[in-house]
Motif scaffolding. Structure first.
Motif, short mmCIF file in Angstrom:
data_model
loop_
_atom_site.label_atom_id
_atom_site.label_comp_id
_atom_site.label_asym_id
_atom_site.label_seq_id
_atom_site.Cartn_x
_atom_site.Cartn_y
_atom_site.Cartn_z
N CYS A 27 50.95 37.87 38.75
CA CYS A 27 50.04 38.48 37.78
C CYS A 27 50.63 39.79 37.25
CB CYS A 27 48.69 38.74 38.44
SG CYS A 27 47.51 39.60 37.41
N LEU A 34 50.59 33.67 40.93
CA LEU A 34 49.72 32.91 40.04
C LEU A 34 49.61 31.45 40.44
CD1 LEU A 34 50.68 34.37 36.58
CD2 LEU A 34 48.58 34.76 37.85
N SER A 37 47.59 28.48 38.41
CA SER A 37 46.50 29.03 37.61
C SER A 37 46.94 30.33 36.96
CB SER A 37 45.28 29.28 38.49
OG SER A 37 45.56 30.29 39.43
N GLY A 38 46.24 30.69 35.94
CA GLY A 38 46.53 31.93 35.23
C GLY A 38 46.15 31.78 33.78
N ARG A 39 46.12 32.91 33.10
CA ARG A 39 45.82 32.89 31.66
C ARG A 39 46.69 33.94 30.99
NH1 ARG A 39 42.43 37.15 30.28
NH2 ARG A 39 41.46 38.16 32.07
N TRP A 54 51.05 37.17 31.85
CA TRP A 54 50.07 36.28 32.48
C TRP A 54 49.30 37.04 33.54
CZ3 TRP A 54 49.25 31.03 31.54
CH2 TRP A 54 50.10 30.45 30.60
N CYS A 56 45.69 36.73 36.45
CA CYS A 56 44.88 35.81 37.26
C CYS A 56 43.84 35.12 36.38
CB CYS A 56 44.19 36.57 38.39
SG CYS A 56 45.34 37.32 39.57
N GLY A 57 43.67 33.82 36.59
CA GLY A 57 42.76 33.04 35.76
C GLY A 57 41.30 33.43 35.90
N ASN A 58 40.88 33.80 37.10
CA ASN A 58 39.47 34.13 37.34
C ASN A 58 39.27 35.62 37.57
OD1 ASN A 58 38.75 31.44 37.17
ND2 ASN A 58 39.15 31.09 39.33
N CYS A 60 41.38 39.46 38.53
CA CYS A 60 42.25 39.92 39.60
C CYS A 60 41.44 40.28 40.84
CB CYS A 60 43.04 41.14 39.14
SG CYS A 60 44.16 40.76 37.77
#
Length: 70
Positions: A27, A34, A37-39, A54, A56-58, A60
């Motif tokens: 991240c 990550l 997952s990740g965004r 990138w 964390c998806g949900n 940090c």
């Protein structure tokens, strides 16, 4: 006269990120792995090269940001 001010979010400085953060393995904010997952936080340029940051998806899990640490 009213004027609207748009504040841009602050993004991590690519030069201050760890190599794993630059390569999108960790991240860009908290440096947690990550995995699958990740965004995408943002697409930035550093020394003329494009980087996709990138995170964390949900959200940090760690409140502390590594790019703010001195």
């Amino acid at each position: 006269m009213n004027s609207s001010v748009t504040l841009l979010p602050s993004f991590p400085d690519v030069a201050q990120l760890l190599p794993r953060q630059q390569m999108a393995m960790d991240c860009a904010v908290c440096a947690c792995p990550l995995g699958a997952s990740g965004r995408v936080l943002a697409e930035v340029r550093h020394r003329g090269l494009p980087f996709r940051l990138w995170v964390c998806g949900n959200g940090c899990p760690v409140a502390r940001s590594t790019f703010l640490a001195v």
